[in-house]
Motif scaffolding. Structure first.
Motif, PDB file in Angstrom:
ATOM      1  N   ARG A  33       0.860  -1.187   0.000  1.00  0.00           N
ATOM      2  CA  ARG A  33       0.000   0.000   0.000  1.00  0.00           C
ATOM      3  C   ARG A  33       0.895   1.236   0.000  1.00  0.00           C
ATOM      4  NH1 ARG A  33      -5.321   1.776   1.835  1.00  0.00           N
ATOM      5  NH2 ARG A  33      -5.053   3.884   2.594  1.00  0.00           N
ATOM      6  N   VAL A  34       0.588   2.177  -0.868  1.00  0.00           N
ATOM      7  CA  VAL A  34       1.275   3.462  -0.911  1.00  0.00           C
ATOM      8  C   VAL A  34       0.306   4.507  -0.384  1.00  0.00           C
ATOM      9  CG1 VAL A  34       2.250   5.238  -2.427  1.00  0.00           C
ATOM     10  CG2 VAL A  34       2.741   2.832  -2.865  1.00  0.00           C
ATOM     11  N   VAL A  35       0.745   5.288   0.604  1.00  0.00           N
ATOM     12  CA  VAL A  35      -0.077   6.360   1.167  1.00  0.00           C
ATOM     13  C   VAL A  35       0.693   7.666   0.997  1.00  0.00           C
ATOM     14  CG1 VAL A  35      -1.197   7.279   3.230  1.00  0.00           C
ATOM     15  CG2 VAL A  35      -1.122   4.801   2.853  1.00  0.00           C
ATOM     16  N   ILE A  36       0.046   8.647   0.384  1.00  0.00           N
ATOM     17  CA  ILE A  36       0.657   9.953   0.133  1.00  0.00           C
ATOM     18  C   ILE A  36      -0.087  10.990   0.959  1.00  0.00           C
ATOM     19  CG2 ILE A  36       1.165  11.681  -1.630  1.00  0.00           C
ATOM     20  CD1 ILE A  36       0.972   9.284  -3.681  1.00  0.00           C
ATOM     21  N   ASN A  37       0.648  11.706   1.817  1.00  0.00           N
ATOM     22  CA  ASN A  37       0.069  12.726   2.679  1.00  0.00           C
ATOM     23  C   ASN A  37       0.572  14.091   2.226  1.00  0.00           C
ATOM     24  OD1 ASN A  37       0.428  14.536   5.292  1.00  0.00           O
ATOM     25  ND2 ASN A  37      -1.267  13.134   5.666  1.00  0.00           N
ATOM     26  N   SER A  38      -0.337  15.039   2.044  1.00  0.00           N
ATOM     27  CA  SER A  38       0.022  16.380   1.587  1.00  0.00           C
ATOM     28  C   SER A  38       0.446  17.269   2.749  1.00  0.00           C
ATOM     29  CB  SER A  38      -1.141  17.037   0.852  1.00  0.00           C
ATOM     30  OG  SER A  38      -0.818  18.377   0.542  1.00  0.00           O
ATOM     31  N   LYS A  39       1.676  17.759   2.652  1.00  0.00           N
ATOM     32  CA  LYS A  39       2.205  18.741   3.606  1.00  0.00           C
ATOM     33  C   LYS A  39       2.735  19.949   2.833  1.00  0.00           C
ATOM     34  CE  LYS A  39       1.527  16.448   7.386  1.00  0.00           C
ATOM     35  NZ  LYS A  39       0.481  16.872   8.303  1.00  0.00           N
ATOM     36  N   ILE A  40       2.066  20.265   1.714  1.00  0.00           N
ATOM     37  CA  ILE A  40       2.495  21.370   0.840  1.00  0.00           C
ATOM     38  C   ILE A  40       2.319  22.717   1.539  1.00  0.00           C
ATOM     39  CG2 ILE A  40       1.950  22.607  -1.308  1.00  0.00           C
ATOM     40  CD1 ILE A  40       3.568  20.067  -1.727  1.00  0.00           C
ATOM     41  N   GLY A  41       1.204  22.900   2.187  1.00  0.00           N
ATOM     42  CA  GLY A  41       0.950  24.160   2.891  1.00  0.00           C
ATOM     43  C   GLY A  41      -0.532  24.297   3.199  1.00  0.00           C
ATOM     44  N   ALA A  42      -0.828  24.965   4.288  1.00  0.00           N
ATOM     45  CA  ALA A  42      -2.224  25.147   4.704  1.00  0.00           C
ATOM     46  C   ALA A  42      -3.016  25.842   3.605  1.00  0.00           C
ATOM     47  CB  ALA A  42      -2.277  25.947   5.998  1.00  0.00           C
ATOM     48  N   GLY A  43      -4.172  25.290   3.292  1.00  0.00           N
ATOM     49  CA  GLY A  43      -5.052  25.872   2.287  1.00  0.00           C
ATOM     50  C   GLY A  43      -4.647  25.590   0.847  1.00  0.00           C
ATOM     51  N   ILE A  44      -3.599  24.801   0.628  1.00  0.00           N
ATOM     52  CA  ILE A  44      -3.139  24.495  -0.732  1.00  0.00           C
ATOM     53  C   ILE A  44      -3.477  23.048  -1.072  1.00  0.00           C
ATOM     54  CG2 ILE A  44      -1.147  24.344  -2.269  1.00  0.00           C
ATOM     55  CD1 ILE A  44       0.231  26.419  -0.487  1.00  0.00           C
ATOM     56  N   LEU A 112       4.746   5.017   3.267  1.00  0.00           N
ATOM     57  CA  LEU A 112       4.128   6.269   3.703  1.00  0.00           C
ATOM     58  C   LEU A 112       4.985   7.434   3.245  1.00  0.00           C
ATOM     59  CD1 LEU A 112       2.042   7.894   5.306  1.00  0.00           C
ATOM     60  CD2 LEU A 112       3.419   7.495   7.343  1.00  0.00           C
ATOM     61  N   TRP A 113       4.375   8.322   2.448  1.00  0.00           N
ATOM     62  CA  TRP A 113       5.063   9.494   1.908  1.00  0.00           C
ATOM     63  C   TRP A 113       4.453  10.778   2.455  1.00  0.00           C
ATOM     64  CZ3 TRP A 113       9.292   9.376  -1.186  1.00  0.00           C
ATOM     65  CH2 TRP A 113       9.612   8.151  -1.790  1.00  0.00           C
ATOM     66  N   LEU A 114       5.294  11.718   2.845  1.00  0.00           N
ATOM     67  CA  LEU A 114       4.882  13.079   3.169  1.00  0.00           C
ATOM     68  C   LEU A 114       5.393  13.945   2.034  1.00  0.00           C
ATOM     69  CD1 LEU A 114       5.776  13.357   6.960  1.00  0.00           C
ATOM     70  CD2 LEU A 114       3.586  12.787   5.928  1.00  0.00           C
ATOM     71  N   VAL A 115       4.488  14.607   1.329  1.00  0.00           N
ATOM     72  CA  VAL A 115       4.888  15.441   0.197  1.00  0.00           C
ATOM     73  C   VAL A 115       4.956  16.884   0.660  1.00  0.00           C
ATOM     74  CG1 VAL A 115       4.298  16.193  -2.125  1.00  0.00           C
ATOM     75  CG2 VAL A 115       3.894  13.825  -1.446  1.00  0.00           C
ATOM     76  N   LYS A 116       6.161  17.453   0.568  1.00  0.00           N
ATOM     77  CA  LYS A 116       6.417  18.832   0.950  1.00  0.00           C
ATOM     78  C   LYS A 116       6.866  19.602  -0.290  1.00  0.00           C
ATOM     79  CE  LYS A 116       8.009  17.263   5.457  1.00  0.00           C
ATOM     80  NZ  LYS A 116       9.080  17.337   6.451  1.00  0.00           N
ATOM     81  N   SER A 117       6.896  20.905  -0.214  1.00  0.00           N
ATOM     82  CA  SER A 117       7.291  21.695  -1.386  1.00  0.00           C
ATOM     83  C   SER A 117       8.743  21.424  -1.792  1.00  0.00           C
ATOM     84  CB  SER A 117       7.079  23.191  -1.133  1.00  0.00           C
ATOM     85  OG  SER A 117       7.842  23.609  -0.020  1.00  0.00           O
ATOM     86  N   LYS A 118       9.606  21.085  -0.845  1.00  0.00           N
ATOM     87  CA  LYS A 118      11.013  20.792  -1.156  1.00  0.00           C
ATOM     88  C   LYS A 118      11.211  19.422  -1.781  1.00  0.00           C
ATOM     89  CE  LYS A 118      12.876  23.690   2.501  1.00  0.00           C
ATOM     90  NZ  LYS A 118      13.684  23.739   3.716  1.00  0.00           N
ATOM     91  N   GLY A 119      10.244  18.520  -1.569  1.00  0.00           N
ATOM     92  CA  GLY A 119      10.341  17.168  -2.101  1.00  0.00           C
ATOM     93  C   GLY A 119       9.602  16.179  -1.217  1.00  0.00           C
ATOM     94  N   PRO A 120       9.449  14.950  -1.692  1.00  0.00           N
ATOM     95  CA  PRO A 120       8.738  13.928  -0.920  1.00  0.00           C
ATOM     96  C   PRO A 120       9.674  13.224   0.072  1.00  0.00           C
ATOM     97  CG  PRO A 120       9.270  13.104  -3.097  1.00  0.00           C
ATOM     98  CD  PRO A 120       9.754  14.522  -3.050  1.00  0.00           C
TER      99      PRO A 120
END
Length: 134
Positions: A33-44, A112-120
């Motif tokens: 299972r691949v889980v991708i969590n968005s940590k790009i920014g609040a409201g984005i 489990l992936w956390l996706v941030k603006s700098k990279g995953p």
């Protein structure tokens, strides 16, 4: 008829390697299972589009803090690759979200992936491993 020691030791070595690789093999029907969590920014909102050579998973929108996941059975006798595009605001990036050569030992059942603006960043159960965007 005599068998040389070198020939015999070569056969024994091959048998040991086969035994060890068989003992280390995963269950070929085990799902990952691949889980991708968005940590790009609040409201984005993070738009993702993932696919493999066998199928297109379509486009999905993940709100900040939200998740998107999918399951598959890897080809343990070959190569499994899922590539995703990630876009938000005026940014567009790509990442191989599952690469069997990289991830086979990093995530056994869940990646489990956390996706941030700098990279995953992937959590391997003990620590976070971050990658740069492609």
């Amino acid at each position: 008829m005599s068998i040389s020691v070198t020939y015999l030791s070569g056969i024994i070595l091959i048998l040991i390697v086969l035994l060890v690789s068989t003992c280390d093999a995963r269950n070929p029907s085990q799902e990952v299972r691949v889980v991708i969590n968005s940590k790009i920014g609040a409201g984005i909102d993070l738009k993702i589009h993932c696919k493999s050579k066998d199928g297109d998973l379509g486009e999905h929108v993940i709100p900040y803090g939200g998740n998107y996941g999918f399951k598959f059975t890897p080809n343990y006798f070959g190569f499994t690759l899922f590539s995703c595009s990630f876009s938000w605001q005026n940014q567009y990036h790509r990442m191989d979200i599952y690469d069997s050569t990289r991830d086979y030992t990093l995530c056994d059942k869940t990646c489990l992936w956390l996706v941030k603006s700098k990279g995953p960043c992937m959590f391997d159960g003990k620590e976070k491993i971050c990658y740069k965007w492609k």
